[in-house]
Scaffold this motif. Structure first.
Motif, short mmCIF file in Angstrom:
data_model
loop_
_atom_site.label_atom_id
_atom_site.label_comp_id
_atom_site.label_asym_id
_atom_site.label_seq_id
_atom_site.Cartn_x
_atom_site.Cartn_y
_atom_site.Cartn_z
N CYS A 1 0.83 -1.21 0.00
CA CYS A 1 0.00 0.00 0.00
C CYS A 1 0.87 1.26 0.00
O CYS A 1 1.77 1.40 0.83
N CYS B 1 -0.08 3.27 3.48
CA CYS B 1 0.27 2.83 4.84
C CYS B 1 1.36 1.76 4.90
O CYS B 1 1.73 1.34 6.00
N CYS C 1 -5.74 -3.32 0.60
CA CYS C 1 -4.69 -3.18 1.60
C CYS C 1 -5.10 -3.92 2.87
O CYS C 1 -6.20 -3.71 3.38
N CYS D 1 -4.99 -0.59 5.82
CA CYS D 1 -5.98 0.50 5.87
C CYS D 1 -7.23 0.21 5.05
O CYS D 1 -8.19 0.98 5.09
ZN LIG Z 1 -2.95 0.77 3.37
#
Ligand SMILES: [Zn+2]
Length: 248
Positions: free
Chosen positions: A187, A190, A220, A223
């Motif tokens: 991701c 994050c 992801c 998140c």
């Molecule tokens: Zn993420």
């Protein structure tokens, strides 16, 4: 102790850190007390994380070596494969986990895009960066020399370029990452890994046109952000190809 002089010769691209000095130009330091070779080298502006080999009077030494008399010091950059002092190298050739300072957000994003594990928090103070670096065994990427000179820094790199794509290429070369590139597996927001998901599992969160045109999705695991090969995908793909071409 009577004062003495050491002469330093910085090799390869370490000249980058020496301002207006020319390649081959030696630097003299007059010392009045015993000093570590790390401190003397860093007083010239070169962070220890950039140094792979130090020879004092032609003998390899570590950063903690004390200088107490006149000496000739040769300093070599990383990476330095194939040296006859292979056992005395001070840097790891390959490193796969990074922490990136708050000013290099685009570099952090690029590295995540290529699948690398990159800690990045735009607002983290220096002290916190160093704590995370030590705790999670990450290499520090920053253009702050003083930060790289900190004694807790074991692995690090100072990107020479100010351009994020060029910095990315530098980091891939420095840490031998070309064979490890695995795009779109992490991701960008994050840093958590992405996982393939069925269209049916995410369809309610998609815009109408996305529902029509795309079949493959990744989510992801941190998140929850959903990724697909959208309009910006081909642009990114092209940039990645350029980066790969530059690195090989
Ligand atoms: Zn993420």
């Amino acid at each position: 102790m009577s004062p003495f002089t050491v002469r330093l010769n910085f090799h390869g691209d370490l000249i980058f850190f020496l301002g207006s000095r020319k390649p081959g130009q030696k630097i003299e330091r007059n010392l009045g007390e015993k000093s570590s070779v790390k401190d003397v080298i860093e007083s010239c502006g070169v962070p220890h994380s950039e140094i792979d080999l130090i020879l004092v009077d032609r003998q390899p030494v570590g950063f903690g070596e004390g200088l107490g008399k006149e000496a000739q010091i040769d300093v070599y950059p990383a990476p330095r494969p194939g040296t006859k002092f292979e056992k005395n190298r001070l840097q790891a050739t390959r490193y796969e986990r990074f922490i990136v300072d708050g000013h290099l957000g685009k570099l952090a994003r690029n590295l995540r895009l290529l699948g690398f594990d990159v800690g990045y928090d735009r607002h983290a103070p220096d002290r916190e960066l160093l704590q995370i670096m030590v705790r999670e065994k990450r290499a520090l990427l920053t253009r702050d020399r003083r930060l790289l000179m900190h004694s807790v820094v074991r692995h690090g790199y100072f990107p020479r370029s100010q351009n994020a794509d060029e910095q990315t290429i530098e980091v891939i070369r420095r840490f031998d990452l070309l064979g490890l590139i695995d795009p779109f597996t992490r991701c960008i927001r994050c840093n958590a890994p992405l996982k393939k998901v069925a269209k049916g599992d995410v369809i309610e969160k998609l815009e109408p046109l996305t529902k029509i045109y795309y079949e493959e999705f990744r989510r992801c695991t941190g998140c929850g952000q959903i990724y697909w090969a959208g309009s910006h995908f081909s642009k990114l793909q092209k940039r990645l190809e350029q980066i790969r071409a530059h690195c090989s």
